[in-house]
Scaffold this active site. Structure first.
Site, mmCIF file in Angstrom:
data_model
loop_
_atom_site.group_PDB
_atom_site.id
_atom_site.type_symbol
_atom_site.label_atom_id
_atom_site.label_comp_id
_atom_site.label_asym_id
_atom_site.label_seq_id
_atom_site.Cartn_x
_atom_site.Cartn_y
_atom_site.Cartn_z
ATOM 1 N N ALA A 145 0.825 -1.174 0.017
ATOM 2 C CA ALA A 145 -0.008 0.066 0.135
ATOM 3 C C ALA A 145 0.769 1.405 0.004
ATOM 4 C CB ALA A 145 -0.895 0.011 1.258
ATOM 5 N N SER A 168 2.808 2.233 -2.246
ATOM 6 C CA SER A 168 3.449 2.644 -3.548
ATOM 7 C C SER A 168 2.460 2.226 -4.795
ATOM 8 C CB SER A 168 4.900 1.833 -3.983
ATOM 9 O OG SER A 168 5.337 2.145 -5.146
ATOM 10 N N ASP A 176 5.866 -7.790 6.640
ATOM 11 C CA ASP A 176 6.363 -8.557 5.438
ATOM 12 C C ASP A 176 5.532 -9.670 5.143
ATOM 13 O OD1 ASP A 176 7.705 -9.965 3.789
ATOM 14 O OD2 ASP A 176 9.467 -10.188 5.149
ATOM 15 N N TYR A 189 9.720 -14.131 -11.975
ATOM 16 C CA TYR A 189 8.486 -13.231 -11.897
ATOM 17 C C TYR A 189 7.171 -13.920 -12.758
ATOM 18 C CZ TYR A 189 5.402 -8.763 -12.005
ATOM 19 O OH TYR A 189 4.595 -8.038 -12.033
HETATM 20 P P1 NAD Z 1 5.376 -1.116 -6.523
HETATM 21 O O1 NAD Z 1 7.063 -1.382 -6.415
HETATM 22 O O2 NAD Z 1 5.301 0.233 -6.881
HETATM 23 O O3 NAD Z 1 4.972 -1.377 -5.135
HETATM 24 C C1 NAD Z 1 5.182 -2.482 -4.413
HETATM 25 C C2 NAD Z 1 5.056 -2.257 -3.103
HETATM 26 O O4 NAD Z 1 4.901 -3.620 -2.466
HETATM 27 C C3 NAD Z 1 6.151 -1.484 -2.171
HETATM 28 O O5 NAD Z 1 5.529 -0.461 -1.499
HETATM 29 C C4 NAD Z 1 6.986 -2.509 -1.650
HETATM 30 O O6 NAD Z 1 7.359 -1.967 -0.446
HETATM 31 C C5 NAD Z 1 5.627 -3.515 -1.130
HETATM 32 N N1 NAD Z 1 6.419 -4.620 -1.028
HETATM 33 C C6 NAD Z 1 7.320 -5.463 -1.366
HETATM 34 N N2 NAD Z 1 7.859 -6.215 -0.760
HETATM 35 C C7 NAD Z 1 6.771 -6.508 0.295
HETATM 36 C C8 NAD Z 1 6.865 -7.380 1.367
HETATM 37 N N3 NAD Z 1 7.424 -8.458 1.470
HETATM 38 N N4 NAD Z 1 5.803 -7.152 2.161
HETATM 39 C C9 NAD Z 1 4.960 -6.039 2.225
HETATM 40 N N5 NAD Z 1 5.129 -4.951 1.146
HETATM 41 C C10 NAD Z 1 6.057 -5.425 0.474
HETATM 42 O O7 NAD Z 1 4.739 -2.209 -7.371
HETATM 43 P P2 NAD Z 1 3.284 -1.774 -8.340
HETATM 44 O O8 NAD Z 1 3.659 -1.437 -9.477
HETATM 45 O O9 NAD Z 1 2.320 -0.990 -7.622
HETATM 46 O O10 NAD Z 1 2.906 -3.398 -8.128
HETATM 47 C C11 NAD Z 1 1.781 -3.888 -7.562
HETATM 48 C C12 NAD Z 1 1.401 -5.324 -7.840
HETATM 49 O O11 NAD Z 1 0.993 -4.996 -8.940
HETATM 50 C C13 NAD Z 1 2.745 -6.316 -7.928
HETATM 51 O O12 NAD Z 1 2.430 -7.257 -7.254
HETATM 52 C C14 NAD Z 1 3.096 -6.269 -9.206
HETATM 53 O O13 NAD Z 1 3.813 -7.459 -9.470
HETATM 54 C C15 NAD Z 1 1.941 -6.098 -10.038
HETATM 55 N N6 NAD Z 1 1.792 -5.728 -11.289
HETATM 56 C C16 NAD Z 1 2.461 -4.635 -11.726
HETATM 57 C C17 NAD Z 1 2.643 -4.087 -12.958
HETATM 58 C C18 NAD Z 1 3.080 -2.746 -13.179
HETATM 59 O O14 NAD Z 1 3.526 -2.556 -14.431
HETATM 60 N N7 NAD Z 1 3.262 -1.788 -12.352
HETATM 61 C C19 NAD Z 1 2.172 -4.856 -13.977
HETATM 62 C C20 NAD Z 1 1.635 -6.262 -13.742
HETATM 63 C C21 NAD Z 1 1.568 -6.566 -12.518
#
Ligand code: NAD
Length: 249
Positions: free
Chosen positions: A16, A18, A63, A158
């Site tokens: 949450a 980011s 985590d 991934y």
């Molecule tokens: P992001 O990197 O902006 O945010 C991810 C957040 O997860 C971060 O705040 C981070 O601190 C937190 N996080 C990481 N490991 C953690 C853990 N062990 N416990 C708790 N929190 C943890 O990523 P995003 O782009 O917002 O992606 C969100 C989701 O959507 C992810 O699952 C990602 O794989 C998926 N996704 C993203 C995209 C994209 O293009 N951005 C595309 C497809 C899928």
């Protein structure tokens, strides 16, 4: 979705602090839910909560890859709003890209631990809490990725976890239906968040060229679909894997 449709609901969002997770917190709060913002990065989760207001939201350092940490969050969430969340969004996720022959075991384990095991731990813990409290109309939304289908070179860890999230979602939807808990997942395309900020420009340009809408997505465009899946307006949607990619395949 629409203002007030989630009034009286408590939502828990992982990742949450980011990107998609933060945008989801905003939209669920807009629709009337109280929001528990969970992240491994407490400061980032607190920034999300600051925007929403501390009466209607709370930040927790968790985590998701640790069962102990997830269990702690259940107790804290119950303390905060005296009710288990009935909306759970598994958005925490990481990438550790690299070619298979050079991929360190650690990078495989870390990605698996957050993306797939984390989704399992959070789903199990919060579904149990909903069932124990006899709460109906639970809804769990998992973040897969279009990479689960594109299977990009350099993303074996991934891609495998995100394909796993689709299967996991379908099994959970079958097991939890009888408890009135729906489970769905979303396959975003390339969304403009910190996760994609580190993708080389050449790759992003290629993606934009291949995407029929000719651009990256915005986190709010994923959050709107999550808000729909979290709401009663999607009451017959269960076990679905919804692509939100601007048409990118
Ligand atoms: P992001 O990197 O902006 O945010 C991810 C957040 O997860 C971060 O705040 C981070 O601190 C937190 N996080 C990481 N490991 C953690 C853990 N062990 N416990 C708790 N929190 C943890 O990523 P995003 O782009 O917002 O992606 C969100 C989701 O959507 C992810 O699952 C990602 O794989 C998926 N996704 C993203 C995209 C994209 O293009 N951005 C595309 C497809 C899928």
């Amino acid at each position: 979705m629409s203002v007030g449709v989630l009034a009286g609901k408590v939502a828990l969002v992982t990742g949450a602090g980011s990107g998609i997770g933060r945008a989801t917190c905003r939209l669920l709060a807009r629709d009337g839910a109280k929001v528990i913002a969970v992240d491994r990065n407490l400061k980032a989760a607190q920034e999300t909560v600051q925007e929403l207001g501390s009466e209607r939201s709370a930040a927790l350092e968790v985590d998701v890859s640790s069962a102990q940490s997830v269990q702690f969050s259940v107790a804290e969430a119950l303390k905060k709003f005296q009710q288990a969340p009935t909306i759970v969004v598994n958005s925490a996720g990481i990438t550790r890209d690299g070619y298979l022959l050079k991929m360190p075991e650690r990078d495989y384990d870390d990605v698996y631990g957050v993306n797939l095991k984390g989704t399992f731990l959070v789903t199990q813990a919060y579904a149990k809490a909903m069932i124990e409290q006899k709460l109906e109309n639970g809804t769990i939304v998992n973040l897969s990725s279009i990479v689960a289908k594109m299977n990009n070179v350099g993303q074996a860890n991934y891609a495998a976890t995100k394909a796993g999230v689709i299967s996991f979602t379908e099994v959970a939807s079958k097991e939890f239906g009888k408890f009135g808990i729906r489970v769905n997942c979303i396959l975003p395309g390339y969304i403009d968040t910190p996760m994609v900020a580190v993708v080389p420009d050449s790759v992003k340009q290629e993606v934009v060229q291949r995407c029929p809408l000719g651009r990256l997505g915005q986190p709010e465009e994923i959050a709107e679909v999550i808000a729909f899946l979290a709401s009663p307006q999607s009451s017959y949607v269960n076990g679905a894997a919804i692509e939100v990619t601007g048409g990118l395949k």
